[in-house]
Every structure is written in structure tokens, then in C-alpha cells.
Scaffold this active site. Sequence first.
Site, mmCIF file in Angstrom:
data_model
loop_
_atom_site.group_PDB
_atom_site.id
_atom_site.type_symbol
_atom_site.label_atom_id
_atom_site.label_comp_id
_atom_site.label_asym_id
_atom_site.label_seq_id
_atom_site.Cartn_x
_atom_site.Cartn_y
_atom_site.Cartn_z
ATOM 1 N N CYS A 153 -0.661 -6.661 2.853
ATOM 2 C CA CYS A 153 0.019 -6.919 1.311
ATOM 3 C C CYS A 153 -0.199 -6.408 0.225
ATOM 4 C CB CYS A 153 1.365 -7.992 1.143
ATOM 5 S SG CYS A 153 2.611 -8.131 1.879
ATOM 6 N N VAL A 157 -1.012 -3.913 -2.733
ATOM 7 C CA VAL A 157 -0.136 -4.344 -4.292
ATOM 8 C C VAL A 157 -1.218 -4.353 -5.056
ATOM 9 C CG1 VAL A 157 1.620 -6.018 -5.549
ATOM 10 C CG2 VAL A 157 1.328 -5.148 -3.350
#
Lengths: 512, 519
Positions: A153, A157
Amino acid sequence: MPQNLDPVKDHISLFQEPEYQNLLNKKRELFENRHDPEKVQEVLEWTKTWDYREKNFSREVACINPAKACQPIGATFAAAGFEGTMAFVHGSQGCAAYFRSHLTRHFKEPSTLVSSSMTEDAAVFGGLNNMIDGLANCYKLYEPKMIAVSTSCIAEVIGDDLNSFILNAKEKGSVPQDFDVPYAHTPSFTGSHINGYDAMMQGILHHFWEDRERTENDSINIIPGFDGYCVGNNRELKRILDMMCVNYTILSDTADVYDTPTDGSFRMYDGGTTLAGAKAALEAKATISMQQGCTKKTLAYCKEKGQAVEAFNYPLGVKGTDQFLMKISELSGKPIPEQLRLERGRLLDAMIDSMHWLHGKRMAVYGDPDFCLGMVGFLLELGVEPVHVLSTNGNKAWAKQMKALLAGSRFGARAQVWEGKDLWHMRSLLFTEPADFLIGNSHGKFLERDCGIPLIRLTFPIFDRHHHHRFPTWGYQGGLQVLVRILDKVFDKVDEETGVLGVTDMSYDVTR
Amino acid sequence: MSLDDMNAKTTESQAAAENAPVRPEAAATAEDGAAVEGSDYTVDAEFHRALIAETLEAYPEKAAKRRAKHLAVNDLTKADCGVRSNVKSVPGVMTQRGCAYAGSKGVVWGPIKDQVGISHGPVGCGHYSWAQRRNYATGHTGIDNFVAMQITSDFQERDIVFGGDKKLAIMIDELETLFPLNHGVSIQSECPVGLIGDDIEGVARAKAKDTGKPVVPVRCEGFRGVSQSLGHHIANDTIRDWILPRDDPDPGFEPTPYDIAVLGDYNIGGDGWSSRILLEEMGLRVIAQWTGDGTMAELKRAQKANLILIHCYRSMNYIARYMEDNFGLPWMEYNFFGPTKIAASLREIADKFDDTIRENCEKMIARYQPGADAVVEKYGPRLKGKKVVLFVGGLRPRHVVGAYEDLGMEVTGTGYEFAHKDDYERTAKEVKDGTLIFDDASGYELDQFIEKMRPDLVGSGIKEKYPTQKMGVPFRQMHSWDYSGPYHGYDGFAVFARDMDAAINNPAWELLSAPWQAA
């Protein structure tokens, strides 16, 4: 005193001793501020109703016991199937720890992969330095032949660019310029583990194939996909293909790395697709995927390169294997040997011997989209009636495919297909429209207990039973193995139901 | 093979396996003057120093420099084992550490059974930690016990772009409908939540008002801190800020002078229960158990205790210090591994109370000691002199040493995934001079240490288990008790001893080499 020396009582029996039962009751009554047992019972009964089911199915956000994992674990699984390859997760180190634990718990084997250990400062400034140091350390310490980079992640991101990071790291001398570092962006907030597998497979092939001329040969590539039974299945695949004298390359062969012997030394890497083989696979005339959902991008890429492509849906049972063998035969020009026809006959023989016990049994199935398709295909051959087929990571296209499969058999007439639903939905389904058996993985054991429906473990992850994955489910031999797993559970249930002395014992037969 | 034959065989292989020379001149130190059988051993510091040097050679220079600070041999003249700790892991070396989410969701919050824990973010974190930590809890799953569930907001790309707050609010409503008997919700943040600037605190406040129950936002994103450890701390802080100040009623609770709260027992394999049984027998009343088999009521009530007991100091010292500073509530550490430490701890606890409790305590020790002696008598002969290497989280690398020594076993190396300086200070006193100490060991280091030291047993985690066993070295998981337990208390010690014996003395270890292989 509750404890004993011979045998020592552990948690399984110790806490059933009166001293502990008393302790638990006292804790509950005096200190936990729990709801009244009647209230608990009332709510429990309510959760079994259609009213609860409707409320359960009307939720739009909460995801409760979903049967899917996230992309990067699929990427690391795909990477593990290549010779001497270390998977490298660019992101927080916790992700890597979770993937390793998860794979290890299923295979009862080491799972080695590294992380770039991004922390708060990397979240602000980007993870380039983590990549530079991480690649250098991994290369020196673990002497891999290839490092396959995926993301979790945080890197996605903040938008870390793997391509430029890897080039940068090579510039800094982290690894030699010509060292193989394929990569894939694998955000956990899209798709699931099967998409991560796809992304990494495509990334590795792209790394070896891009900008190269292709001279077609007679070889066939086979991509197994994310498969918890890879140890048994890939070996069975190879046995069949060798028997057929087919020239083939399995792309990502995790059979050996997840089944290393205990003989005094730890093999961090074992077996797998050779890097030379992966490179040469560009020349293959065709690429076959055993799991469509794991290879959408990959097959598109293979097709773009000029290969014939074919996708199967985790073929199980007679017809699934028939179709697979015929496709191999068609592509390779090699006949299907008599030995395999005999194996087919033996599987069919077993199915016919046992048909009485399966015909008309109602079973619910959940798992990855391809597993569900393969499993339901086999169940329909056995005269089993699927009642619920559920795939958390299945989409509308999958549901359509599943409905078409079910429509092809009168045994499929009562089945309902549930795409994108989770195992809490399944709980409501099993209470309101029950099945005789449930086919799934270890997470299904709560459904087994709560709904009173025996669980047959046939797909990843299987944590609470050992070594199933060492035996194949693919091919006719694999079909036999699946059949026996199902039958054993059916017979265990019959014996249990007929085992009550003076009540049901008349049917406690020695021969069934 | 008879039991006697097996013993004889073990002694032979044990003699053959002793490849580490022992330094005879090093003085053995016995705990509190009470010489425990088996604790009288020495450890080869020189061998360990050489091993560290050799291991570091494999690293690139920069990494070697960083890692060198985390590897040492225990030197009784130094207070903290001489290692650096609680700093960032080196990228790419295969740290065994997890993340802050694991420390909060997995360790501190996850075991509280009547709260619904939301894994807020993408699906993976909750999936991999789904029903994996063995924090036992009784109740009805999905009705009034939510421990073994994976409940997630399952972030998609649009949530990253537009934020997840709205979704979170809807989700809490949905959970309230489906799980009406819950006593609260905790929001366990995953990495993206902190990166996209969501206001989970705002959602929590609004929803708590709606439901009248605690809704606790936990900022335990995996990129925070350097390991699970910060997740423990953050989780502690959320208890401080979102639970302790609440004025929920506690019907029927009447304080007594003997009220205590147990912190840092996560009830792994039932540890909390085999501890509680002793405390209750002594005449104390455990009004709160944090957090194994714990409830929201117990979280809130602990501040009413007269004494706080902490087992896992690493994960819960923060909140204990807070309660001490703010409510004047004293706390003490204790150790319920192995009869020596258990008895010492029980006496120390009893000393905080009156003569009745002290008498009860002595009676109880007298009642349990013969059972513990019988365990040592049964398993000791097969375990005496066996060398153990440990690598666990933040407590057990020191806390279980006494239990091994009770069985006559020798701990020659120990290390932590996520300990701090104060843990190493405590460790230095528990292990021998010369013990190999390793902080945040990499996969490579562990493999090297195990291969070169060839201990008789390694106690570590699931990731370390199979490489070790492949090397032919017996292993027990010391996070999960390898699906066994409990190991705490007198009842647990019998299980511990049985398991260590089973791991080391299983006949399969004799089959490592094929008989036709050249010796």
C-alpha cells in the site's frame, strides 16, 4: 488440582476441568458485563433467520470474513516459482511478515521474501533510498539469481515508481546492471491475490521478453496460477506432460520451493522455472493458463507477442482433465497416451463405485473464481447438486460463466451464484437455505461449527489440516484424490448420524 | 524402544552435538541465592564473539555497520546487554518484524472479545491476521465474541482517492445492525488511512454519540514506528484517551481490598486462565484481564484495582505508568513461566497485601510445588544440559529463561524482534555472561547462528520454524506455543515441559541422514 502428569493436559482438555469451568463462569458473571445468556441465545437464533439474511445482504460497506487476500501476496507467490528468486516487497515491512506467515502456515514450509522496510520518513520523502539499500543488501546477503519487486500500500499511495527506482538503484551499484530485477505494481486496494499473481507474472515475462525477436518453436508454456495445491498439482502436470512427450515450460513452478526435504540443510531456493527457461518461453507457440483469473494481463501480453493462448478454470475431474489434455494434444500434435486413458477409466471407475453416496447431495462451494468453476464442474459430474457458489473475488463476468456451467446440467438447476460476497453472507445462506456439505478452506471451519455443515477443505489456505497440498487435485489422479476427500467426509457424517446407540444404530453399517 | 533406551540414545547424541566449547572458568550465577538445578552453566563468549564477526562479514559495509550495533555477547558489567534497539530495520535483510497494525490489532485490541475490530483499509492486513494469534476467548462468534473474525472496510481505489470516512461511518452503522450485542468498535488503521488524511477521530466521535458505545480510532498504520512496538504504544494511548475517561455504568461492581488487574497477558493457548487460577486461589480478585479473553468492561474497570500486575511489560507498560501517574495505582512486573519464577512472583505479589494473602500464597506454593517437582523429575533427565536459542517478540526472550533452567536446560542465545533498551536491561540479569544477544535479527543472521551454534532447541516464530527444522534442529514456536499451551502458571509448566521434550526427543530426528549416506 486440574493438571496431570500422565498424560499432561493441555488447552484441549485442561479448561474443561471443573476448576477452570468454575473460573470461566465466575469471570463471565462477575467481571465481563456480558449480555444475559437468554439475550445471546435470542440474537444467535435471529442471525439464522431470513430477516437477518436480508439485513446482512443489504450492507454496502462492511466486508465480513471475505475469502480473498491482497495483491502483493500473489506477486510473491508467482516470484517464488522462479529459480533462485527472492521476492522483494517495496513497502512497510509488516506486509512481508504477513505474507511469509500466511504462506508458511499453509505449506508448513519456509517462505522467504524481503521488504524495503519503508517507515514514516519514506512515506514523506519516497522510498528510493529503501530500494537502493534494500536491493544491495538482499543481493549480497541472499545471493539470489533474480529479485522480483512488488509493492504494498504505502508505496502505491505515495506513488513510488518502481521502474525508475530500480534503474536508479542499478546506477548506484545495488545490483549489477545486467542483474534481473523484474517488477510489478500491486496495489492492495484493487483486485486480490489473483491479480497480484497476474501482475508479477506479466512483469517477469515482460522483463525477459520485451524488445526481443521471437522465433516460434513447438514448446508450450503453462502457467499454474495461485494454487495452494501447487506442490502436488505441478508435479502431476509435469508427469502428464512428460508422459505425452510434450516440450513445455511451467512458468512459476512452486512445487519444489514449497516442498523442500528435511535432511539437515535449509534450502532458501529450490527448483522453479529456470531464468533461461523463462527467457526462452517467448519462443513457445502457445501459453496455457490453468486459472483464467490469475492471468488476464499475462495472457493478453502473450497474445500480443504472437503466441496462441488458452485459459482454463482450474480444471478438476473428468471433463476438466479431458479438455486440458485435448488442448495440449492439439497444440503439441502429440497424442494422448493409452496410460492416461486408463487413468481416466480408473477415475471414472471410482466415481461409479461411489455414485450412490454422492448423487443428489447438496453442496456449497466458495473460493477463488477459477477454483469454484473447476470444483463445480467436477461436482456436476458426480451428480452432486451445488446450492451456493460464492466467490468474494469473483465478478459479474465470473458469475455469468458460472451460471452457464450450471445451466449445462440438471444438477445445477438449484444453484445460486454469489459474486463479490463474503463468508458472513455464506453463513446466512447456509442457515436459510442449507447444504449437506461445504467445500472451501480452513476459514470455513467457523461455518462448519455454527451451521452444523461439514467442511471439506479443498482450497487455499488450509491451516488446520496438514499436507493436503502435497497431493494433486489436477489430472485424473488428482480427481481421485478430490473424490476421496469428499467421500471420506460423507461417510464420516453417515457414521456419525448412525452412531447413536439404541436410536440410529441400525444403520451403522460395516460396508457402505 | 523403551523409555530407558530412548534416554540413553539422547545422551549419546547430546554429547555428539556439543560442538561449542564451554568456558569452565566463567562463574555461574544463581537467582536470589536459590541454586536451581540446571541453572549452573556457563556460556562460551569467545565463540559467540567470533560468530558475530563472521556473520557480519556477509553484509555490505553500510549494513554491516548498522547491524553490528544490534549483536553482542552479554557482558554482566554492562546494564543493557550492549545492544542497540528499537531503531529502524535495515531494508532488504529480511527482518522478522511486523508493523504497528500488528501490534495494535493483533496484540492489544484484537483479543478484546466483545468489541468489533475494523481493519480499516485494504483487505490484506485483516486477512493475514484473521484468527491467527491464539488469544483464546470464550463466547459466541459473531454474536457476543468477535475475536475470530476478519472485519474490514476493504478499501478500493476510489476510497484512496476520495477518502474512507463516509464509508467508515456507514460501516459502523451496519455493524451495529448485524452485531447488536457488541460493546464497542475499534478502528484499526492500515497504511493508506494515514496517508490520505482521513479524519477517523471525527467519525469515531460522531458514531460513539449515535451508538452510546465506545468507538475507538487507532492510528496504527503499518508505516509508523519501526516494528509492532509502536502499535502497542498507540493502542495503549487509545485506551487512555477513549476508554478510561468514559463514565459507562459498571452495575454490581463493589470494590474490595484484594482487587487486582492483570495486564499484558494475552491468553495465548489459555495462559491468562492458568495464571488467574493462581491469583484467585491466593485470595485476590482479578477484576480486569488485559487483553486476553478481555472485555470492554474490564478495560474500563482496571483503574479501580489496588494493584496492577504486568506480564508483558513491553506491550503494556505505557498504560500502567499512566494509571500510576494519574490514579496513584501501583504496578509490578511478574513472571509465571516455570516454578522458580512463579513462586518468586507469587511471593512478591502477596507481599503487597496482608498476612492472609501471604499465608494463602505459601499454602498454595506448597500445594503446587510437588507437582512441579514431578514435572522436572519426569522430563528433566531427557532435557538436562540441552542448549536453547530464543528469538521472540518483546518479553519471552527473557521471561522463559527461568522455565528452561528449571528443566536443567541452558539458554545460550536470545534475541528480540522489537525490544527497547529497558527490555535489554532486564534481560542482562536473566541470562548468563557470554550469552549471544541479537536485536531485530535478520533471516540471514538467524540461519547462521542456528547453523553454527547447533543448539538442541530453537524457540521462535512461524517464519523461523521450518528453516530451522530443515537444518535438523528441533523447534518450538514461542509466540503461539506451536498450537499448544497454556505455558503460564503451574498447570502451564507441565505443558511447557512436555512440549520441549516432545520437540527435542522425537524419534524422527534420528532419521535425518539416509543409512546409505557416507557418515
